[in-house]
Scaffold this motif. Structure first.
Motif, PDB file in Angstrom:
ATOM      1  N   LYS A 145       0.819  -1.201   0.000  1.00  0.00           N
ATOM      2  CA  LYS A 145       0.000   0.000   0.000  1.00  0.00           C
ATOM      3  C   LYS A 145       0.860   1.261   0.000  1.00  0.00           C
ATOM      4  N   LEU A 146       0.474   2.213  -0.842  1.00  0.00           N
ATOM      5  CA  LEU A 146       1.052   3.549  -0.860  1.00  0.00           C
ATOM      6  C   LEU A 146       0.024   4.508  -0.276  1.00  0.00           C
ATOM      7  N   SER A 147       0.434   5.259   0.749  1.00  0.00           N
ATOM      8  CA  SER A 147      -0.451   6.219   1.411  1.00  0.00           C
ATOM      9  C   SER A 147       0.050   7.627   1.101  1.00  0.00           C
ATOM     10  N   ILE A 148      -0.780   8.416   0.421  1.00  0.00           N
ATOM     11  CA  ILE A 148      -0.395   9.763   0.006  1.00  0.00           C
ATOM     12  C   ILE A 148      -1.114  10.778   0.883  1.00  0.00           C
ATOM     13  N   THR A 149      -0.339  11.667   1.513  1.00  0.00           N
ATOM     14  CA  THR A 149      -0.899  12.664   2.423  1.00  0.00           C
ATOM     15  C   THR A 149      -0.553  14.072   1.936  1.00  0.00           C
ATOM     16  N   ASN A 150      -1.313  15.039   2.441  1.00  0.00           N
ATOM     17  CA  ASN A 150      -1.087  16.445   2.096  1.00  0.00           C
ATOM     18  C   ASN A 150      -0.917  17.242   3.383  1.00  0.00           C
ATOM     19  N   SER A 151       0.319  17.678   3.653  1.00  0.00           N
ATOM     20  CA  SER A 151       0.612  18.462   4.853  1.00  0.00           C
ATOM     21  C   SER A 151       0.656  19.963   4.572  1.00  0.00           C
TER      22      SER A 151
END
Length: 290
Positions: A145-151
């Motif tokens: 799994k690749l988890s993409i976040t926006n900080s």
């Protein structure tokens, strides 16, 4: 009279059959997105060795170029001197190089893809932070799994452009939940861009095995758990249309260490003048969850 009724029933039967067929064809069954999966084959040996080394940059490293963030001032708030990351060089050592076992076999002839490597259940995070992707280069196993976040306090648009896997393009506002994806096929390497901030780049290496590493700020790397054998070790660095890859042959003894030192130079630098040209945040519908 009998023949006439037979013809009527035959016509009705054909009509009903066609309606049933059309109904069946119109029903779509979504294929669930692939999750973590182990490869089939032999169990990897417990006395695996390692491959380690450093990646150097020969010659004068090109200076990072300052990025114009005037079209989205939020991007300059965290770092007023936001600059490109094509070549991260310190003391002649190059970071963000993807190093992996490309080919070869163990002493008994087993290829690296022939082992039953355990499924990777932990997700790898790709964060959008300071209008850059962090980390700049990552590695995954197929199905991991690749988890993409926006900080960032601004909207981003994540757009991987693979060749062996489906392409997708998705907007992620600030505060939105992580976007979770997997890649079913091996691919070195998948470019990732942001349609709204064109200098933002990342690269994802996807392999069927876990025998890869990424060079750190000091240029060093270590690939662990390598079965004893002879292998082609490859080092990939961004630049140009498809990046630059260099290879060498390495022998790994049982429980021991193989050595692989690589060097890149100015030929591997990316060209082009960075800037901020806002592009539309297009989204393509995808089957399955995002």
């Amino acid at each position: 009279m009998f023949m006439k009724q037979t013809k009527v029933w035959l016509v009705l039967t054909i009509i009903l059959s066609l309606l049933a067929l059309a109904s069946a064809c119109g029903t779509k069954t979504e294929t669930p997105e692939a999750g973590p999966s182990a490869t089939t084959g032999k169990t990897p040996p417990s006395d695996g060795g390692s491959v380690s080394g450093t990646v150097a940059y020969n010659g004068a490293a090109p200076a990072p170029k300052k990025i114009d963030t005037s079209a989205d001032p939020v991007c300059g708030q965290k770092d007023p001197n936001l600059s490109t990351e094509d070549n991260v060089v310190a003391n002649g050592k190059l970071a963000n190089v993807f190093v992996y076992i490309k080919d070869g076999a163990a002493a008994d002839g087993t290829k690296v893809d022939g082992y039953a490597w355990p499924a990777q259940t932990a997700a790898v995070t790709l964060d959008q932070n300071g209008c850059h992707y962090r980390p700049h280069v990552i590695g995954l196993m197929t199905g991991q799994k690749l988890s993409i976040t926006n900080s960032d306090p601004t909207q981003h648009n994540i757009h991987p452009t693979p060749k062996n896997n489906p392409e997708w393009n998705q907007t992620q506002p600030n505060g939105a939940p992580p976007i979770e994806k997997t890649f079913a096929r091996a691919e070195v390497l998948i470019p990732v861009k942001c349609n709204q901030h064109p200098w933002m780049k990342a690269y994802i290496g996807v392999l069927k095995h876990p025998l890869f590493a990424i060079s750190g700020a000091d240029g060093s790397f270590t690939i662990k758990g390598v079965p004893a054998g002879k292998y082609t070790v490859a080092a990939w660095h961004e630049g140009g249309a498809t990046g630059t890859e260099k290879t060498m042959q390495v022998t790994v003894p049982a429980g021991g260490a193989g050595k692989a030192d690589f060097a890149f130079g100015e030929a591997a630098t990316a060209s082009g003048q960075p800037g901020l040209q806002m592009m539309p945040a297009l989204e393509f519908p995808m089957l399955g969850r995002h």
